[in-house]
Write an enzyme that holds these catalytic residues in place. Structure first.
Site, PDB file in Angstrom:
ATOM      1  N   ASP A  60       0.703 -12.614  -1.706  1.00  0.00           N
ATOM      2  CA  ASP A  60      -0.008 -11.552  -1.270  1.00  0.00           C
ATOM      3  C   ASP A  60      -0.316 -10.310  -2.120  1.00  0.00           C
ATOM      4  OD1 ASP A  60      -1.922 -10.860   0.924  1.00  0.00           O
ATOM      5  OD2 ASP A  60      -0.477  -9.283   1.415  1.00  0.00           O
ATOM      6  N   TYR A  71       1.345  -4.123  15.236  1.00  0.00           N
ATOM      7  CA  TYR A  71       0.970  -5.393  14.546  1.00  0.00           C
ATOM      8  C   TYR A  71       1.298  -5.251  12.974  1.00  0.00           C
ATOM      9  CZ  TYR A  71      -2.109  -8.572  11.788  1.00  0.00           C
ATOM     10  OH  TYR A  71      -1.997  -9.520  10.708  1.00  0.00           O
ATOM     11  N   HIS A 117      -4.036  -6.970  -4.703  1.00  0.00           N
ATOM     12  CA  HIS A 117      -4.088  -8.044  -3.462  1.00  0.00           C
ATOM     13  C   HIS A 117      -4.146  -9.411  -3.996  1.00  0.00           C
ATOM     14  CE1 HIS A 117      -5.735  -9.337   0.759  1.00  0.00           C
ATOM     15  NE2 HIS A 117      -4.667  -9.298   0.584  1.00  0.00           N
ATOM     16  N   ARG A 166       0.733 -15.064  13.127  1.00  0.00           N
ATOM     17  CA  ARG A 166       1.419 -14.875  12.039  1.00  0.00           C
ATOM     18  C   ARG A 166       2.765 -15.410  12.035  1.00  0.00           C
ATOM     19  NH1 ARG A 166      -1.447 -12.258   7.466  1.00  0.00           N
ATOM     20  NH2 ARG A 166      -3.498 -11.611   8.488  1.00  0.00           N
ATOM     21  N   ARG A 205      -5.257  -5.891  11.713  1.00  0.00           N
ATOM     22  CA  ARG A 205      -5.415  -4.391  11.077  1.00  0.00           C
ATOM     23  C   ARG A 205      -6.615  -3.874  11.551  1.00  0.00           C
ATOM     24  NH1 ARG A 205      -7.033  -4.865   6.666  1.00  0.00           N
ATOM     25  NH2 ARG A 205      -6.855  -7.075   6.017  1.00  0.00           N
ATOM     26  N   CYS A 226      -8.172 -16.123   3.209  1.00  0.00           N
ATOM     27  CA  CYS A 226      -9.180 -17.186   2.658  1.00  0.00           C
ATOM     28  C   CYS A 226      -8.106 -18.078   1.568  1.00  0.00           C
ATOM     29  CB  CYS A 226      -9.962 -16.171   1.566  1.00  0.00           C
ATOM     30  SG  CYS A 226     -11.438 -15.785   2.525  1.00  0.00           S
ATOM     31  N   SER A 280      -8.538 -11.412   2.605  1.00  0.00           N
ATOM     32  CA  SER A 280      -7.531 -11.876   3.712  1.00  0.00           C
ATOM     33  C   SER A 280      -7.947 -13.102   4.447  1.00  0.00           C
ATOM     34  CB  SER A 280      -7.208 -10.739   4.785  1.00  0.00           C
ATOM     35  OG  SER A 280      -6.960  -9.572   4.208  1.00  0.00           O
ATOM     36  N   LYS A 326       0.939  -3.626   3.110  1.00  0.00           N
ATOM     37  CA  LYS A 326      -0.402  -2.984   2.755  1.00  0.00           C
ATOM     38  C   LYS A 326      -0.398  -1.482   2.451  1.00  0.00           C
ATOM     39  CE  LYS A 326      -2.220  -7.181   3.594  1.00  0.00           C
ATOM     40  NZ  LYS A 326      -2.405  -8.074   2.532  1.00  0.00           N
TER      41      LYS A 326
END
Ligand code: OXD
Ligand code: MN
Length: 592
Positions: free
Chosen positions: A277, A197, A226, A375, A69, A250, A248, A206
């Site tokens: 998420d 992406y 989130h 991903r 991102r 983690c 993100s 998002k």
């Protein structure tokens, strides 16, 4: 498929600007998926993987400059800059539309524009929101189809006057200098151009489910967060649910798919994955906070995923999955750093270049086979632990909210907020070290309130105010906790094993929610008495638990100053209660 006039009109006007050769309305059928897949394989947009070993799996490479991102190119476009707040990039809607129009004009020449109706949340649920994404990328269509409910069903549900988020995407020329991710909360619109992406282009995720939804949530008195959602079932069938926010990359997906460690297995827990998420949360008529995952798939980080770290994810991604930016083996399977298999003796790296173990670049640095932010996109129902409640219109009732940061020092393994408002303060002062999911310097500590820094679509001071206000609306408030799985010793080694072992901490959290276990009150909140954490089957080096729970007053006072500086950035818009909590923390630290 029904083409409602208000949708058709908007599609026409966007097509006039983008000038595609043709327009295709996606009905979401399997026949359509097969047709688009075959077409994308033919043009090389995606590569079919070994269908025997990885049935239904495909592979895609993004451009080398387009792998995460791009937060510095992501804007909240409101009439008043103050409404976007100091943590967001801001552009006036007029300027944003003008700049983007220049790039979008003619951007789809020679391409097809796909019209993708999608719903975030189960169709018909009071939580759900509908969007329509226009895109010139089949990769985006195929991903959206996994990540959201998509197609004619959604269009039917929209109805002739239905409100929907107008999402426009074009890869254009993938030039980073002509890349913009623009949100127009006042128009319920998103324009994304110049990227391919996921986080920039799967606009339901998002962009809609967090940035735009957070604005709607403030207006309509709910929360768009989130957060992962996880259910823990006891052998008696009682399930408690937690929602947890981590920045993100983690370990949200790992926690959402947690497998009980050996030592706790005899307790007979069963884990239910509700979401990994995003959580949308509403107060229901029973006075509790209910949470729903608006997505239908996982868009997870691949490297480091293996049978030890997340065997559930491994079982989720062995079919019907789209891989992005991993390494490609000669036999049409995929590999990444941290895979169970040893590195292949030869492969193509994420950029399609020949790769072999030990390969170094011209500066002598190891060349990675897979991009660190590569991903997988996999259907939610592939997940062996997916919750049977994923389609339930009201979601699941939440007992605990967990905030987590990646901090090598300072934050103990777990602590509990003294009450809701303190919990909001705790979320607001969260900080973490930067990971590969964001463009920028790895390892640098940044404030990331509620893990929403890149995703809050309005002024975060108002967002904190909204969280405080929500507390007064929830009769039976979830308890709020902070965890830190990433604390290290003096040699930089992780003190806590993490992964499945985190259940030991979640267990304590749930016992606290049931009022079954005492805790020690400290200046920063309640911490466990280590004997209340079930360590069956886990031996840790002597002194580790003390280090994990140590609270260094001097460091915490420095933290209070750092949080104060961060809060200062919000000026007079910051709710007084946040400053009151800040002062209370300082007072408690100085008192004892
Ligand atoms: C994600 C992110 O992709 O947070 O989930 O970056
Ligand atoms: Mn995320």
């Amino acid at each position: 498929m029904i083409k409602y006039a208000h949708v058709q009109e908007w599609v026409d006007s966007m097509a006039t600007m983008c000038q595609p050769d043709s327009i295709h309305w996606c009905d979401g059928s399997d026949e359509e998926r097969q047709r688009l897949t075959a077409q994308a394989v033919k043009t090389g947009e995606i590569i079919a993987l070994n269908q025997e070993k990885l049935p239904g799996c495909y592979f895609h490479r993004t451009a080398a400059n387009d792998v995460a991102r791009t937060e510095h190119l992501t804007y909240i476009c409101t009439s008043f800059q103050g409404d976007a707040g100091p943590t967001n990039n801001w552009m006036s809607p007029r300027e944003a539309y003008r700049k983007a129009r220049d790039i979008f004009t003619g951007a789809m020449k020679g391409r097809t524009m796909y019209v993708v109706p999608f719903a975030m949340g189960p169709i018909g649920s009071p939580f759900s929101k509908i969007g329509v994404e226009l895109t010139d990328s089949i990769y985006v269509v195929l991903n959206m189809r996994i990540m959201a409910r998509m197609g004619s069903e959604v269009m039917d549900a929209l109805g002739p006057q239905g409100e929907f988020t107008r999402c426009l995407h074009s890869k254009a020329d993938l030039d980073v200098n002509r890349r913009l991710i623009l949100h127009f909360p006042e128009d319920n619109a998103i324009w994304s151009v110049g990227s391919g992406y996921g986080g920039n282009v799967l606009l339901g995720k998002k962009c809609l489910a967090l940035r735009i939804a957070s604005v709607l949530a403030q207006r309509e008195k709910w929360l768009a967060e989130h957060m992962l959602i996880l259910g823990i079932e006891e052998p008696n069938g009682h399930i408690q649910y937690v929602a947890a926010a981590f920045p993100s990359a983690c370990g949200k997906t790992n926690l959402a798919m947690l497998l009980p460690p050996e030592g706790l297995k005899q307790k007979g827990y069963r884990i239910w994955t509700v979401g990994d998420d995003i959580a949308w949360m509403k107060v229901d008529t029973d006075g509790r906070l209910w949470a729903l995952n608006p997505e239908m798939g996982f868009f997870g980080v691949v490297p480091g995923t293996n049978m030890r770290s997340n065997s559930v994810a491994m079982a989720t991604i062995n079919r019907d999955t789209i891989y992005t930016n991993v390494a490609l083996n000669p036999d049409g399977t995929v590999w990444w750093e941290g895979h169970d298999d040893p590195p292949p003796s030869e492969a193509l790296d994420w950029q399609g270049r020949p790769w072999k173990p030990g390969l170094k670049d011209k500066d002598g640095n190891a060349v990675l086979a897979a991009h660190p932010n590569s991903r997988f996109t996999a259907p939610f129902t592939n997940c062996p632990t997916h919750s049977f409640r994923y389609n339930q219109h009201h979601g699941v009732a939440i007992d605990a909210i967990i905030f987590g940061g990646r901090r090598a020092t300072l934050a103990p393994l777990v602590y509990q907020a003294l009450d809701w408002n303190h919990g909001v303060f705790l979320g607001a002062s969260m900080a973490s070290e930067r990971t590969a999911a964001q463009f920028g310097a790895l390892g640098e500590v940044r404030r990331d309130p509620m893990a929403m820094l890149p995703f809050c679509g309005y002024n975060m001071a108002d967002y904190f105010g909204h969280w405080l206000d929500m507390g007064s609306r929830i009769k039976f408030q979830p308890k709020i906790f902070h965890v830190n799985w990433f604390r290290t010793d003096e040699n930089g080694k992780f003190l806590w094993p993490g992964f499945g072992e985190n259940l030991r901490i979640v267990e304590w959290i749930l016992a606290r929610c049931r009022g079954e276990v005492q805790a020690v009150e400290t200046p920063i909140g309640y911490v466990p008495d280590p004997k209340d954490i079930d360590m069956t089957g886990l031996t840790m080096p002597n002194g580790s638990m003390d280090k994990l729970f140590a609270i260094a007053r001097k460091d915490w006072l420095a933290e209070v100053d750092a949080v104060g500086q961060f809060f200062d950035g919000f000026g007079t818009r910051m709710p007084d209660e946040m400053w009151r909590q800040h002062e209370l923390l300082r007072t408690r630290l100085l008192a004892k």
